[in-house]
Motif scaffolding. Structure first.
Motif, PDB file in Angstrom:
ATOM      1  N   ALA A   1      44.853  -2.924  -3.940  1.00  0.00           N
ATOM      2  CA  ALA A   1      44.776  -2.507  -2.537  1.00  0.00           C
ATOM      3  C   ALA A   1      43.806  -3.382  -1.772  1.00  0.00           C
ATOM      4  O   ALA A   1      44.059  -3.788  -0.640  1.00  0.00           O
ATOM      5  CB  ALA A   1      44.358  -1.038  -2.455  1.00  0.00           C
ATOM      6  N   CYS A   2      42.659  -3.697  -2.390  1.00  0.00           N
ATOM      7  CA  CYS A   2      41.673  -4.567  -1.729  1.00  0.00           C
ATOM      8  C   CYS A   2      42.252  -5.949  -1.487  1.00  0.00           C
ATOM      9  O   CYS A   2      42.037  -6.560  -0.444  1.00  0.00           O
ATOM     10  CB  CYS A   2      40.405  -4.667  -2.575  1.00  0.00           C
ATOM     11  N   GLY A   3      43.000  -6.454  -2.464  1.00  0.00           N
ATOM     12  CA  GLY A   3      43.612  -7.767  -2.302  1.00  0.00           C
ATOM     13  C   GLY A   3      44.609  -7.783  -1.170  1.00  0.00           C
ATOM     14  O   GLY A   3      44.676  -8.727  -0.390  1.00  0.00           O
ATOM     15  N   THR A   4      45.390  -6.703  -1.046  1.00  0.00           N
ATOM     16  CA  THR A   4      46.364  -6.604   0.042  1.00  0.00           C
ATOM     17  C   THR A   4      45.668  -6.564   1.381  1.00  0.00           C
ATOM     18  O   THR A   4      46.073  -7.212   2.343  1.00  0.00           O
ATOM     19  CB  THR A   4      47.229  -5.345  -0.138  1.00  0.00           C
ATOM     20  N   ALA A   5      44.570  -5.791   1.469  1.00  0.00           N
ATOM     21  CA  ALA A   5      43.831  -5.698   2.728  1.00  0.00           C
ATOM     22  C   ALA A   5      43.240  -7.037   3.105  1.00  0.00           C
ATOM     23  O   ALA A   5      43.266  -7.449   4.265  1.00  0.00           O
ATOM     24  CB  ALA A   5      42.727  -4.642   2.598  1.00  0.00           C
ATOM     25  N   ALA A   6      42.700  -7.769   2.113  1.00  0.00           N
ATOM     26  CA  ALA A   6      42.110  -9.075   2.396  1.00  0.00           C
ATOM     27  C   ALA A   6      43.166 -10.046   2.883  1.00  0.00           C
ATOM     28  O   ALA A   6      42.963 -10.798   3.833  1.00  0.00           O
ATOM     29  CB  ALA A   6      41.424  -9.613   1.138  1.00  0.00           C
ATOM     30  N   ALA A   7      44.334 -10.021   2.234  1.00  0.00           N
ATOM     31  CA  ALA A   7      45.411 -10.912   2.657  1.00  0.00           C
ATOM     32  C   ALA A   7      45.864 -10.573   4.060  1.00  0.00           C
ATOM     33  O   ALA A   7      46.146 -11.447   4.872  1.00  0.00           O
ATOM     34  CB  ALA A   7      46.583 -10.802   1.678  1.00  0.00           C
ATOM     35  N   SER A   8      45.920  -9.264   4.354  1.00  0.00           N
ATOM     36  CA  SER A   8      46.336  -8.843   5.690  1.00  0.00           C
ATOM     37  C   SER A   8      45.373  -9.347   6.742  1.00  0.00           C
ATOM     38  O   SER A   8      45.767  -9.774   7.818  1.00  0.00           O
ATOM     39  CB  SER A   8      46.423  -7.318   5.739  1.00  0.00           C
ATOM     40  N   LYS A   9      44.067  -9.328   6.439  1.00  0.00           N
ATOM     41  CA  LYS A   9      43.074  -9.815   7.391  1.00  0.00           C
ATOM     42  C   LYS A   9      43.234 -11.300   7.640  1.00  0.00           C
ATOM     43  O   LYS A   9      43.042 -11.789   8.742  1.00  0.00           O
ATOM     44  CB  LYS A   9      41.666  -9.518   6.877  1.00  0.00           C
ATOM     45  N   GLU A  10      43.588 -12.032   6.594  1.00  0.00           N
ATOM     46  CA  GLU A  10      43.756 -13.471   6.752  1.00  0.00           C
ATOM     47  C   GLU A  10      44.969 -13.788   7.619  1.00  0.00           C
ATOM     48  O   GLU A  10      44.942 -14.695   8.433  1.00  0.00           O
ATOM     49  CB  GLU A  10      43.913 -14.123   5.378  1.00  0.00           C
ATOM     50  N   ILE A  11      46.024 -13.007   7.469  1.00  0.00           N
ATOM     51  CA  ILE A  11      47.242 -13.264   8.226  1.00  0.00           C
ATOM     52  C   ILE A  11      47.106 -12.771   9.661  1.00  0.00           C
ATOM     53  O   ILE A  11      47.567 -13.403  10.599  1.00  0.00           O
ATOM     54  CB  ILE A  11      48.441 -12.575   7.543  1.00  0.00           C
ATOM     55  N   HIS A  12      46.448 -11.633   9.840  1.00  0.00           N
ATOM     56  CA  HIS A  12      46.301 -11.048  11.167  1.00  0.00           C
ATOM     57  C   HIS A  12      44.813 -10.846  11.475  1.00  0.00           C
ATOM     58  O   HIS A  12      44.296  -9.741  11.336  1.00  0.00           O
ATOM     59  CB  HIS A  12      47.033  -9.704  11.249  1.00  0.00           C
ATOM     60  N   PRO A  13      44.109 -11.904  11.849  1.00  0.00           N
ATOM     61  CA  PRO A  13      42.688 -11.761  12.140  1.00  0.00           C
ATOM     62  C   PRO A  13      42.479 -10.862  13.350  1.00  0.00           C
ATOM     63  O   PRO A  13      43.332 -10.798  14.243  1.00  0.00           O
ATOM     64  CB  PRO A  13      42.249 -13.202  12.442  1.00  0.00           C
ATOM     65  N   PRO A  14      41.373 -10.138  13.390  1.00  0.00           N
ATOM     66  CA  PRO A  14      41.125  -9.263  14.532  1.00  0.00           C
ATOM     67  C   PRO A  14      40.983 -10.069  15.816  1.00  0.00           C
ATOM     68  O   PRO A  14      40.493 -11.194  15.809  1.00  0.00           O
ATOM     69  CB  PRO A  14      39.811  -8.569  14.156  1.00  0.00           C
ATOM     70  N   MET A  15      41.438  -9.483  16.922  1.00  0.00           N
ATOM     71  CA  MET A  15      41.332 -10.161  18.206  1.00  0.00           C
ATOM     72  C   MET A  15      39.872 -10.253  18.623  1.00  0.00           C
ATOM     73  O   MET A  15      39.124  -9.287  18.508  1.00  0.00           O
ATOM     74  CB  MET A  15      42.123  -9.397  19.267  1.00  0.00           C
ATOM     75  N   SER A  16      39.466 -11.416  19.107  1.00  0.00           N
ATOM     76  CA  SER A  16      38.109 -11.570  19.613  1.00  0.00           C
ATOM     77  C   SER A  16      38.066 -11.439  21.126  1.00  0.00           C
ATOM     78  O   SER A  16      37.025 -11.109  21.690  1.00  0.00           O
ATOM     79  CB  SER A  16      37.538 -12.932  19.204  1.00  0.00           C
ATOM     80  N   GLU A  17      39.203 -11.709  21.791  1.00  0.00           N
ATOM     81  CA  GLU A  17      39.230 -11.586  23.242  1.00  0.00           C
ATOM     82  C   GLU A  17      40.648 -11.336  23.734  1.00  0.00           C
ATOM     83  O   GLU A  17      41.628 -11.671  23.065  1.00  0.00           O
ATOM     84  CB  GLU A  17      38.638 -12.829  23.908  1.00  0.00           C
ATOM     85  N   ILE A  18      40.722 -10.731  24.902  1.00  0.00           N
ATOM     86  CA  ILE A  18      41.992 -10.454  25.572  1.00  0.00           C
ATOM     87  C   ILE A  18      41.928 -11.104  26.949  1.00  0.00           C
ATOM     88  O   ILE A  18      40.899 -11.047  27.632  1.00  0.00           O
ATOM     89  CB  ILE A  18      42.235  -8.939  25.694  1.00  0.00           C
ATOM     90  N   TYR A  19      43.030 -11.709  27.358  1.00  0.00           N
ATOM     91  CA  TYR A  19      43.061 -12.469  28.601  1.00  0.00           C
ATOM     92  C   TYR A  19      43.592 -11.584  29.728  1.00  0.00           C
ATOM     93  O   TYR A  19      44.732 -11.114  29.680  1.00  0.00           O
ATOM     94  CB  TYR A  19      43.899 -13.732  28.412  1.00  0.00           C
ATOM     95  N   ILE A  20      42.746 -11.366  30.726  1.00  0.00           N
ATOM     96  CA  ILE A  20      43.064 -10.458  31.828  1.00  0.00           C
ATOM     97  C   ILE A  20      43.514 -11.291  33.021  1.00  0.00           C
ATOM     98  O   ILE A  20      42.712 -11.706  33.867  1.00  0.00           O
ATOM     99  CB  ILE A  20      41.852  -9.577  32.199  1.00  0.00           C
TER     100      ILE A  20
END
Length: 247
Positions: free
Chosen positions: A24-43
Motif C-alpha cells: 500500500a505504501c508503495g502504491t501511495a508513493a507511486a501515485s504521488k510521483e505520477i500526480h504531484p500535489p498542486m503548488s499553485e492555481i492560475y486565476i
C-alpha cells in the motif's frame, strides 16, 4: 529464491499484514510521483470598469476562472458591483460602453455591494486547493482594480501584490519586443474556440485557456515561436478595448 505470495502457508498473519502495508505504501508513493500535489492555481481574471483607475472610477464587473496548469477549469467567480460613492464614469469609457449594449446590460444586473463581493471573493480564493496566482492580459490594468478593491473592502489580498502578465509571457515565448507581443502576433494554436464578449467571466475563461496553452507549450520544452513561423491568430482587427486599457 522464489517470492512468497500473500496466500503462502509460510507467511504468518503478521507477515501478511506487513506485506500488505508495504504494498500500500508503495502504491501511495507511486501515485504521488505520477500526480504531484498542486503548488499553485492560475486565476485568470477580467475586469470591466467605467474608467482607467479605481477610486475616481468604478469596477463594474469582474470574473475569475481558476485553472490548473493542465487546463482543468476548477471553479469560477464573478460579480457585478455597485459603483463607488462619489465616483464618475470616464467620458471616453462611457462612450465606448455605448457601442457594447449587450455587455453593458450584462454587467449592470444583479448588482452587489463591493464589500460583500470582495469578502466572498477572498473566501472563494482561500477555498481553492492551492495558492492562487493572478493571471491577466494586461495584468497592469486588471490587477490594479482587483488589488485596490481587495485592500479597500476586504483588507487583504490572497494574491499578495503579484500578478502574472500574459503579454509579458508571450514576449518571452515569441522572442519579440513587448509592444509587438499582442494577440495578433500569437500563433493560432494558442487560442481555443471560446467567445470574447466583454462579459467579464466569458473573457476570463477565454484568457485562462490561452494562458494554459502557452504554459503547456513552454513546459514541453518547445524552442519558442519566432515571427517567421507564426500564423497570426487574427485575420481581422480585434475589438477596440475601453479607453485607457492598453492591450
Amino acid at each position: 529464491m522464489e517470492a512468497l505470495g500473500l496466500d503462502s502457508p509460510w507467511l504468518n498473519k503478521q507477515d501478511k499484514q506487513d506485506t500488505q502495508n508495504k504494498a500500500a505504501c508503495g502504491t501511495a508513493a507511486a501515485s504521488k510521483e505520477i500526480h504531484p500535489p498542486m503548488s499553485e492555481i492560475y486565476i485568470s481574471t477580467d475586469v470591466e470598469s467605467d474608467g482607467p483607475i479605481p477610486g475616481p472610477h468604478s469596477m463594474l464587473s469582474f470574473g475569475s476562472a481558476a485553472y490548473t496548469a493542465d487546463k482543468q477549469l476548477l471553479s469560477t467567480f464573478s460579480a457585478n458591483l455597485h459603483t463607488l460613492p462619489g465616483a464618475e464614469p470616464d467620458p471616453r469609457t462611457a462612450a465606448w460602453w455605448k457601442t457594447q449594449p449587450e455587455a453593458w446590460a450584462a454587467c449592470r444586473t444583479d448588482l452587489q455591494d463591493p464589500a460583500h463581493a470582495m469578502k466572498n471573493y477572498v473566501g472563494w480564493l482561500k477555498g481553492l486547493p492551492a495558492r492562487p496566482v493572478f493571471v491577466a492580459y494586461p495584468a497592469g490594468f486588471d490587477f490594479l482594480f482587483i488589488y485596490w478593491y481587495l485592500m479597500r473592502f476586504a483588507g487583504e489580498s490572497p494574491f499578495s501584490h503579484s500578478a502574472l502578465d500574459v503579454k509579458s509571457f508571450a514576449m518571452a515565448m515569441l522572442r519579440l519586443d513587448y509592444r509587438d507581443s499582442t494577440k495578433r502576433a500569437m500563433p493560432r494554436r494558442w487560442f481555443d474556440k471560446l467567445p470574447h464578449t466583454h462579459v467579464a467571466l466569458d473573457d476570463a475563461i477565454e484568457q485562462g485557456a490561452l494562458f494554459c496553452n502557452m504554459l503547456a507549450e513552454n513546459r514541453a520544452g518547445a524552442p519558442g515561436t519566432t515571427p517567421a513561423d507564426t500564423t497570426p491568430a487574427r485575420t481581422t482587427p480585434p475589438r477596440t478595448p475601453p479607453p485607457g486599457t492598453p492591450r
